[in-house]
Write a protein that holds these residues in place. Structure first.
Motif: not given
Lengths: 275, 316
Positions: B190-208
């Motif tokens: 779970p820890f690594q999964t959440k980490l990657w999820l946050f990294a990917v989705s936050s990058a998308g938010m940053g792009l927006l």
């Protein structure tokens, strides 16, 4: 209680010899306390020297806590849990690893309390079990079909043997959820399988079929099985070796017959009317 | 191209709606699948916007503006992703309260940093100098093209989210959100999964965020309030946190209805636009959130239907 059951499909003659190549879990100097009360205090216990071992004891003896300590789903106050195998000479200190690494080392435990993924269907749940970490990277968005094709045979093997009302839908009854929990664990191809009250909630025919399958797998796939079970008929008929726990300690170990007839077990657990 | 028929306000309103749909879709991965309530959406969005803006405006680039623009966009996206990694690392093992405080705290930290840092961001005065990486004529034409580009980006996000639902990764996210100890017992991390999820989705938010900054041509800290987070969160909850189309339907029903239909088509007094409407908007959104949670907690579209999806994918 034992003695109430008629002979069942999985009943067989114990006891089989131990196999040196079978993986073993050794618990040393392991202590766990809750609110100052010592729940488990094990000096030196080795599980897996026989294909199927039973772990019995009265309520509060610390059986489930001990299994959870092995799985590191609760931390140890002190002590070590080690997984070793003479077959490949490997030795892993399980108590140093995070809980999710247990399954990767082949140590798997079913749940005492019925538990399931409420938002996942039965097939979902089984595919989750067989998926590797490399299948589940965020960029592998086209992996589903490949995963399904690679694993469907193994999944259908179980679905053909154990009938679910709707494998593409959700597990509905407690029995289906219990069965699903065990099949999920079996699909992980465990080296050490810890079964915590596996028959609770299962219909008799499913129970017999499942226990027969576990017996076969223990023999054919060199899997070590440890069963915690209050249905003592399962313990006496399946186990090659039995550990008796009370008040957090392992008090006795031996073949089922000797444990069943031991005065301490009768006094602390079975009662005089049992034998 | 003759765009006289198109109102500039409508383009601006649609840009905002489309951007919030993109944010809500990314939030859907976090909240709808993995059950991580990220109340710091604006923080990731803002950090992407400011990282892009600062790099683009403050650096004396030795090559053409288009390349400088693209590198700055990538930089903003990566910085937001790294921020997601950091925040994910901090909150991955926390309970719901901890996640709420952690993500809100992060968004506040971004706002304070942008406000107090004078040299890089211009502080409360803001920072200009941003512009489109092209010039096809009028301001309206440039903005319309930018809206089209954003729409394509949001369509890509929508497609990615739809594929996630149909992938082992989506199943993993759902399992962790549904029953983390059980997922862990099956060897999932779970820890690594959440980490990657946050990294990917936050990058998308940053792009927006970076795209919004370009559209505004001026970065100001007033954008870093709760508005963006609330808009994405309310839209998603109203539509359905667990269903992909929930983000689009919910945002259309809230931000679309309020920021485009009501403000654009209703003949409201001009003086309302400066004070009354923004405040009224937050009140309405807050009220909608409470009402939906009380009477239809799964939103307009209801809960996810994995059984239907599995029948479609593997039922044949």
């Amino acid at each position: 209680m034992a003695g109430d059951h008629k002979d069942t499909a999985f009943a067989r003659e114990p006891t089989r010899d131990s196999d040196g190549s079978r993986p073993r879990v050794r618990i040393q100097d392991a202590v766990k306390s809750f609110a100052g009360r010592v729940v488990v205090d094990v000096d030196d216990l080795t599980l897996g020297t026989h294909p199927i071992e039973g772990l019995i004891g009265p309520n509060g003896a610390g059986k489930t806590t001990l299994l959870r300590m092995i799985m590191h789903s609760i931390s140890l106050d002190r002590g070590t849990v080690t997984l070793s195998s003479d077959g490949d000479g490997s030795e892993v200190v399980l108590s140093d690893l995070p809980a999710h690494r247990m399954a990767r080392h082949g140590v798997v435990k079913t749940n005492q309390v019925i538990t399931d993924f409420e938002k996942l269907t039965i097939l979902d749940s089984l595919l989750l079990s067989v998926a590797k970490a490399t299948d589940e990277w965020p960029y592998r968005i086209y992996r589903e079909q490949g995963l399904y094709e690679d694993t469907v045979e193994g999944i259908l093997w179980y679905l053909d043997r154990f009938e679910f009302e709707d494998p593409l839908g959700f597990a509905k009854s407690a029995g289906e959820k219990k069965l699903l929990d065990i099949i999920r664990c079996l699909l992980l191809k465990p080296r050490v399988l810890l079964l915590d009250e596996p028959t609770a909630g299962l219909p008799d025919d499913i129970r017999d079929q499942l226990m027969g399958l576990i017996d076969e797998k223990a023999a054919e796939e060199n899997m070590a099985v440890v069963i915690v079970e209050h249905d003592l008929h399962v313990i006496w008929t399946m186990s090659d070796y039995v550990h008796f726990m009370a008040e957090g300690r392992v008090l006795l170990q031996g073949e089922p017959r000797s444990i069943r007839e031991h005065d301490t077990v009768i006094e602390k657990y079975l009662g005089s009317g049992h034998v | 191209m003759n765009l006289d028929w198109l109102d500039a306000f409508l383009v601006s309103g649609l840009f905002y709606v489309m951007m919030v749909i993109g944010l809500a879709l990314l939030l859907h991965l976090q909240l709808g699948l993995a059950r991580i309530a990220n109340f710091g959406v604006v923080g990731f969005w803002g950090i992407g916007m400011y990282a892009f803006g600062v790099l683009f405006v403050k650096v004396d680039w030795p090559f053409g503006e288009v390349w400088a623009f693209l590198i700055s966009v990538v930089f903003g996206t990566v910085v937001a992703g790294l921020a997601g990694l950091l925040v994910g690392w901090l909150i991955a093992d926390l309970d719901i309260d901890g996640v709420l405080v952690g993500t809100l705290g992060f968004a506040t930290a971004v706002w304070i940093l942008a406000t107090t840092e004078q040299d890089l961001t211009g502080g409360a005065l803001g920072m200009g100098g941003l512009g489109f990486p092209y010039d096809i004529g009028s301001v309206k034409a440039n903005e319309t093209l930018w809206l089209v580009i954003l729409t394509i980006l949001v369509a890509i996000i929508l497609y990615y989210v739809s594929r996630v639902h149909k992938s082992p990764y989506g199943r993993l996210l759902i399992s962790i959100g549904d029953n983390e100890p059980l997922a862990r017992s099956l060897g999932k991390a779970p820890f690594q999964t959440k980490l990657w999820l946050f990294a990917v989705s936050s990058a998308g938010m940053g792009l927006l965020g970076a795209m919004y900054g370009v559209n505004e041509r001026f970065l100001e800290t007033g954008n870093l309030g709760i508005d963006i987070t609330l808009a994405a969160m309310v839209g998603l909850v109203l539509g359905s946190t667990t269903r992909m189309w929930g983000a689009a339907v919910g945002v259309a029903l809230t931000v679309g209805l309020f920021d485009v239909v009501i403000q654009f088509y209703l003949p409201l007094p001009r003086e309302w636009y400066t004070q009354a409407i923004p405040v009224l908007r937050e009140m309405v959104f807050g009220g909608v959130l409470i009402i939906v949670l009380l009477f239809r907690p799964y939103g307009v579209l209801g809960d996810m239907r994995r059984d239907k999806l599995m029948r479609r994918m593997h039922g044949g």
